[in-house]
Enzyme design. Sequence first.
Site, PDB file in Angstrom:
ATOM      1  N   ASP A 191      87.269 -11.275  61.151  1.00  0.00           N
ATOM      2  CA  ASP A 191      86.896 -12.125  62.102  1.00  0.00           C
ATOM      3  C   ASP A 191      87.082 -11.932  63.544  1.00  0.00           C
ATOM      4  O   ASP A 191      86.209 -11.901  64.151  1.00  0.00           O
ATOM      5  CB  ASP A 191      87.644 -13.334  61.763  1.00  0.00           C
ATOM      6  CG  ASP A 191      87.157 -13.980  60.168  1.00  0.00           C
ATOM      7  OD1 ASP A 191      86.400 -13.426  59.479  1.00  0.00           O
ATOM      8  OD2 ASP A 191      87.220 -15.149  60.011  1.00  0.00           O
ATOM      9  N   GLY A 236      87.727 -24.735  59.761  1.00  0.00           N
ATOM     10  CA  GLY A 236      87.817 -24.368  58.521  1.00  0.00           C
ATOM     11  C   GLY A 236      86.354 -24.279  57.664  1.00  0.00           C
ATOM     12  O   GLY A 236      86.679 -24.668  56.572  1.00  0.00           O
ATOM     13  N   GLY A 249      84.790 -21.419  57.655  1.00  0.00           N
ATOM     14  CA  GLY A 249      84.418 -20.235  57.527  1.00  0.00           C
ATOM     15  C   GLY A 249      83.617 -19.540  58.436  1.00  0.00           C
ATOM     16  O   GLY A 249      82.845 -18.101  58.405  1.00  0.00           O
ATOM     17  N   LEU A 250      83.383 -20.041  59.684  1.00  0.00           N
ATOM     18  CA  LEU A 250      82.704 -19.440  60.599  1.00  0.00           C
ATOM     19  C   LEU A 250      83.435 -18.720  61.764  1.00  0.00           C
ATOM     20  O   LEU A 250      83.246 -18.548  62.843  1.00  0.00           O
ATOM     21  CB  LEU A 250      81.876 -20.489  61.384  1.00  0.00           C
ATOM     22  CG  LEU A 250      80.838 -21.122  60.560  1.00  0.00           C
ATOM     23  CD1 LEU A 250      79.958 -22.140  61.329  1.00  0.00           C
ATOM     24  CD2 LEU A 250      80.006 -20.272  59.813  1.00  0.00           C
ATOM     25  N   GLY A 251      84.734 -18.659  61.423  1.00  0.00           N
ATOM     26  CA  GLY A 251      85.960 -17.805  62.274  1.00  0.00           C
ATOM     27  C   GLY A 251      86.035 -18.392  63.443  1.00  0.00           C
ATOM     28  O   GLY A 251      86.613 -17.977  64.416  1.00  0.00           O
ATOM     29  N   SER A 252      86.231 -19.699  63.378  1.00  0.00           N
ATOM     30  CA  SER A 252      86.837 -20.447  64.363  1.00  0.00           C
ATOM     31  C   SER A 252      88.238 -20.023  64.994  1.00  0.00           C
ATOM     32  O   SER A 252      88.412 -19.901  66.171  1.00  0.00           O
ATOM     33  CB  SER A 252      86.902 -21.908  64.238  1.00  0.00           C
ATOM     34  OG  SER A 252      87.783 -22.664  63.506  1.00  0.00           O
ATOM     35  N   SER A 253      89.245 -19.659  64.022  1.00  0.00           N
ATOM     36  CA  SER A 253      90.226 -19.814  64.237  1.00  0.00           C
ATOM     37  C   SER A 253      90.565 -18.244  65.277  1.00  0.00           C
ATOM     38  O   SER A 253      91.178 -17.930  66.146  1.00  0.00           O
ATOM     39  CB  SER A 253      91.546 -19.368  63.176  1.00  0.00           C
ATOM     40  OG  SER A 253      91.216 -18.363  62.357  1.00  0.00           O
ATOM     41  N   GLU A 265      95.921 -14.304  64.817  1.00  0.00           N
ATOM     42  CA  GLU A 265      95.215 -14.807  63.361  1.00  0.00           C
ATOM     43  C   GLU A 265      96.504 -14.618  62.436  1.00  0.00           C
ATOM     44  O   GLU A 265      96.311 -15.386  61.320  1.00  0.00           O
ATOM     45  CB  GLU A 265      94.302 -13.696  63.257  1.00  0.00           C
ATOM     46  CG  GLU A 265      92.875 -13.892  63.749  1.00  0.00           C
ATOM     47  CD  GLU A 265      92.035 -14.757  62.885  1.00  0.00           C
ATOM     48  OE1 GLU A 265      92.505 -16.267  63.024  1.00  0.00           O
ATOM     49  OE2 GLU A 265      91.267 -14.558  61.845  1.00  0.00           O
ATOM     50  N   SER A 308      85.102 -25.899  71.887  1.00  0.00           N
ATOM     51  CA  SER A 308      84.506 -24.972  70.682  1.00  0.00           C
ATOM     52  C   SER A 308      83.374 -25.447  70.161  1.00  0.00           C
ATOM     53  O   SER A 308      83.227 -26.817  69.848  1.00  0.00           O
ATOM     54  CB  SER A 308      85.521 -24.688  69.600  1.00  0.00           C
ATOM     55  OG  SER A 308      84.944 -23.776  68.507  1.00  0.00           O
TER      56      SER A 308
END
Lengths: 383, 383
Positions: free
Chosen positions: B202, B139, B141-145, B191, B134
């Site tokens: 997200d 963590g 706030g860029l929507g990694s999960s 999610e 990735s």
Amino acid sequence: MEITARAPGKIILAGEHAVVHGYAAVASSINLYTVVSLRLGSEDEDTIQLQLNDVGLDFSWPVERIKELLSHLGSPFSSTPTLCSLETVKSISTLIDDQNFPDTKVGLASGVCAFLWLYTSILGFKPATVIVTSELPVGAGLGSSAAYCVALSAALLAFSDSVNLDVSQKGWLIFKETDIELLNRWALEGEKIIHGKPSGVDNSVSTFGNMIKFKSGDMARINSNMPLRVLITNTKVGRDTKALVANVSARKSRHPNAMCSVLNAIEAISDEWSAIIQSHAVDDLAENEERLGELMEMNQGLLLSIGVSHASIETVLQTTMKYKLASKLTGAGGGGCVLTLLPTQLSGAVVDKVVEELESYGFQCFTAGIGGKGVQISFETSS
Amino acid sequence: MEITARAPGKIILAGEHAVVHGYAAVASSINLYTVVSLRLGSEDEDTIQLQLNDVGLDFSWPVERIKELLSHLGSPFSSTPTLCSLETVKSISTLIDDQNFPDTKVGLASGVCAFLWLYTSILGFKPATVIVTSELPVGAGLGSSAAYCVALSAALLAFSDSVNLDVSQKGWLIFKETDIELLNRWALEGEKIIHGKPSGVDNSVSTFGNMIKFKSGDMARINSNMPLRVLITNTKVGRDTKALVANVSARKSRHPNAMCSVLNAIEAISDEWSAIIQSHAVDDLAENEERLGELMEMNQGLLLSIGVSHASIETVLQTTMKYKLASKLTGAGGGGCVLTLLPTQLSGAVVDKVVEELESYGFQCFTAGIGGKGVQISFETSS
């Protein structure tokens, strides 16, 4: 006999810029003063002398010369505050030109003009020496010109027939309610010479002291029940108030919905300020200070969002934020002064540290109590 | 055959925090991706392997062991996105415990849990190797999960019976509209395992790409007509999103009038964002960029006023302000990431300078195009 008058400066606690668009704002006096001493009869008996100590300017006009240019006005008329006509401004300018006014201080000429108008209107052509000193920086948005006009009007009226004062009293006295309205109106005439179209807020705060809530030209005096202390940091960055006001208006026309909501939020903050400082909950001082700090933080964010902050202001904010102190710009923004609330429980050592750090950036710091008395006067019988 | 899926991260352009209180927000995809490669049949034929390359974690489960714990669920059921029950989470936890999960990376366990749920639900117990890399910080706030769940769902569904793809095509492909809804629903189930109660924004942004306006649970896809580029600065300051959200609510209950006006202002900014990016005025790109920059500055002020800024964010703002670039925090605030608009006309040299200065503070910078495509997939026939 010598009379000394002192008049406080002012800060805007909440609502700057919003007030231009018809929303409420709150201003407060600060216990930093401009002091005017007036002694009738100059050493040189036939002159009127003005000493502006802080800016190193001394003026001396022969009474005959002043009469030559202004006696047709029929002064004194101390009980009738009157607009200085453009024609009279021209005559007074001739008097100022007599004095070889230094080019570098030309911005202060209007203050000298205001002096001559107030002096001759209230006292006529009596020889005297007037000495002005001030704790207020000039042009920093702390109401120095209003404090000057108010202290000057106070000293002059004290010698006039329009005001009744008990000269036997010691210490600082305040004017009677009827006399003080007259004083405020004269001070406003002085402000008009200096500022063109003053709102009247600055001179009213300096005259009456305490705090004033104002909106769409209406002013309401409010009594603070909280002993509040602030740190005032003068960034020394000069502002163009007119340009800042114009930029806010332009932004409002580009983003009307967002900006109207922002201005509404600012008004809500002004309303809350005035409610909190009028509440009688002295027991909850710390809690109220916390609420006011939060309101200041919110207000600063809103001022950022209307575009009137400045890198120098942000530097002050970052510094005080490190000490968990709430700050906001006060006045027009774009430089100028920043307020930091100093909670009652805050130790002097912390204040010293914050001041030291701020002054290391070249800023100038003042601590001040807010919401104190307005103009005061004291008599000293020459022995 | 190997399948590679890539899913973009997201940023909140406007409206973070306000959206919690029922006001509109706008999110956008960014062209930074999480990439998932899936190859059926592992080298060791009887295992399912997961490699999380960026965090240095490798897992390998014997298919028999997974079957032992999960075969009673009756998977695969790829066309029916299903909530992972608490009981199943427990069974999966046993599988994770088998792997001596390092204590220091325990925060990533839920991501592994999501993998096992999505994998077994969609593909059952086929041996395979899955590799995840990735460009998105975790963590921040860029929507990694979400990007992880979306890319994972895409790769898994591509091998399932529920999706029809033309494997002969070269390059990055997008899913058909019907298939992509299914994918998005699966990603949301992933999610939920990671976040508990995700808003669904997200994964939707990562799935569909472009931009999404969302309010009170409703989402509307909006098509950007502007080629926008941003600098994303990760302050690396960890946030407690729940605490930040709770603080805003507490401030709202302390200052309801001011806060409601602030939230209204934020919504007006979200509305304006979505109007500007949908306008077809490509000729006025520079002018529109200027308006968006102004909206970002306004939004940042409002975020400051609701109390979610942070010293690290202010440092970023001060830095970009020196270059006259507009910035705002994105996401929860209190640290996390800051967006800076990079106008089309801005030279690369200036961007390099800003990045260099920001990185000298220890921040991590990314430049990204925004509003691009959502999840994509590519096939590589093993030769």
